[in-house]
Design an enzyme around this catalytic site. Structure first.
Site, PDB file in Angstrom:
ATOM      1  N   ASP A   8       0.874  -1.178   0.000  1.00 39.33           N
ATOM      2  CA  ASP A   8       0.000   0.000   0.000  1.00 39.33           C
ATOM      3  C   ASP A   8       0.908   1.223   0.000  1.00 39.33           C
ATOM      4  OD1 ASP A   8      -1.702   2.128   0.602  1.00 39.33           O
ATOM      5  OD2 ASP A   8      -1.964   1.527   2.706  1.00 39.33           O
ATOM      6  N   LYS A  15       3.421   0.870   3.054  1.00 37.77           N
ATOM      7  CA  LYS A  15       3.197  -0.250   3.964  1.00 37.77           C
ATOM      8  C   LYS A  15       3.209  -1.554   3.176  1.00 37.77           C
ATOM      9  CE  LYS A  15       0.153   2.713   6.691  1.00 37.77           C
ATOM     10  NZ  LYS A  15      -1.232   2.909   7.183  1.00 37.77           N
ATOM     11  N   ALA A 117      -7.196   4.639  -5.443  1.00 37.71           N
ATOM     12  CA  ALA A 117      -7.049   3.188  -5.263  1.00 37.71           C
ATOM     13  C   ALA A 117      -7.064   2.808  -3.793  1.00 37.71           C
ATOM     14  CB  ALA A 117      -5.749   2.726  -5.917  1.00 37.71           C
ATOM     15  N   ASP A 118      -6.509   3.664  -2.935  1.00 38.30           N
ATOM     16  CA  ASP A 118      -6.501   3.367  -1.506  1.00 38.30           C
ATOM     17  C   ASP A 118      -7.917   3.409  -0.923  1.00 38.30           C
ATOM     18  OD1 ASP A 118      -6.612   6.106  -1.954  1.00 38.30           O
ATOM     19  OD2 ASP A 118      -5.315   6.631  -0.265  1.00 38.30           O
ATOM     20  N   THR A 141      -2.690  11.491   5.309  1.00 42.59           N
ATOM     21  CA  THR A 141      -2.366  12.853   4.919  1.00 42.59           C
ATOM     22  C   THR A 141      -3.656  13.621   4.646  1.00 42.59           C
ATOM     23  OG1 THR A 141      -0.329  12.041   3.904  1.00 42.59           O
ATOM     24  CG2 THR A 141      -1.031  14.264   3.304  1.00 42.59           C
TER      25      THR A 141
END
Length: 273
Positions: A8, A15, A117-118, A141
């Site tokens: 990720d 990560k 995408a996250d 963020t």
């Protein structure tokens, strides 16, 4: 037994985690992420640090059967990621994007390929954990707030500056406001601050909680009342604590969950192979 490696790549941190095919995507046990780690995304620009990470992972784990990843940190970082393991030339790299299909889920986003995408991975991760109306809050963020219906429909969401970004913007765009430092001693109940540091901290917290409250109100108006809130990201525990002090949210099951994006990547990878 198969082994899967997950990445990720966020704006602040990269990560990674390794999971085995015998494990369950719905498992909430912290040991699920026994093989995991993270580094600052900006440090990933260093060839030396990339080599160290590659060497560490390659020596710690056997060769995985596939790698699943998502990246919101830009094309250069993406290229660096995919060059990590030159010794594994036949390895399958699978990239999750905002328009990657996932059985049982759809999105109302007008242009799904522009959905982060996250965010999509976190929604898939939330779906792996429960089938109720869910608010998925990622506190990195930026803070993202997304509504996922129990029917698998993503109804959309919001993006606002994260806590640190809010605080830093006040410091950098004003003449006299400092970069506020959060105290380890939180007030037992909400109140108006009587010093500048606390006024900034409380104000930014209130903005985040206010957005979550409004999201819950809106979901109820849409006849999809929120039944659970999942919180992921660096400020998840802070917001979870603040939510529990808010009368309109205190009755909801609120849970900080580690690695929601990685969990979603994993669930998607299993379907895509």
């Amino acid at each position: 037994m198969s082994l899967y490696l997950l990445f990720d790549v966020g704006n602040t941190r990269l990560k990674w985690a390794a999971v085995e095919s015998t494990q369950n995507t719905a498992d909430r046990n912290k040991k699920l992420w026994a093989y995991s780690g993270s580094i600052l995304t900006k440090s990933f620009q260093s060839a030396e640090l990339r080599a160290e990470l590659s060497d560490y992972i390659a020596k710690t784990l056997p060769k995985p059967d596939a790698i699943g990843f998502c990246c919101v940190a830009g094309h250069d970082i993406l290229e660096n990621l995919q060059s990590l393991f030159p010794q594994w030339t036949d390895l399958q790299w699978r990239q999750l994007t905002g328009d990657s299909p996932y059985e049982g889920m759809r999105t109302r986003y007008e242009e799904p390929h522009k959905l982060g995408a996250d965010r999509w991975a976190a929604l898939i991760g939330a779906r792996a954990l429960s089938n109720v109306n869910t608010l998925v809050v990622n506190t990195g963020t930026a803070t993202t707030i997304d509504l996922l219906g129990g029917n698998g429909m993503h109804y959309g969401g919001w993006i606002l500056p994260g806590l640190s970004l809010m605080q830093e913007s006040l410091q950098s765009n004003t003449a006299q406001l400092p970069l506020a430092i959060r105290s380890n001693l939180s007030p037992t109940q909400a109140s108006f601050a009587t010093n500048t540091d606390q006024a900034i901290i409380d104000g930014c917290d209130a903005a985040q909680i206010g957005a979550i409250v409004r999201a819950c109100q809106l979901a109820k108006e849409m006849n999809h009342p929120v039944e659970r809130i999942w919180l992921d990201g660096g400020n998840a525990k802070i917001l979870a604590s603040e939510i529990k002090r808010h009368s309109e949210l205190a009755a909801l099951p609120v849970e900080p969950i580690e690695g929601l994006v990685l969990r979603g990547l994993w669930a998607w990878l299993l379907q895509s192979l």
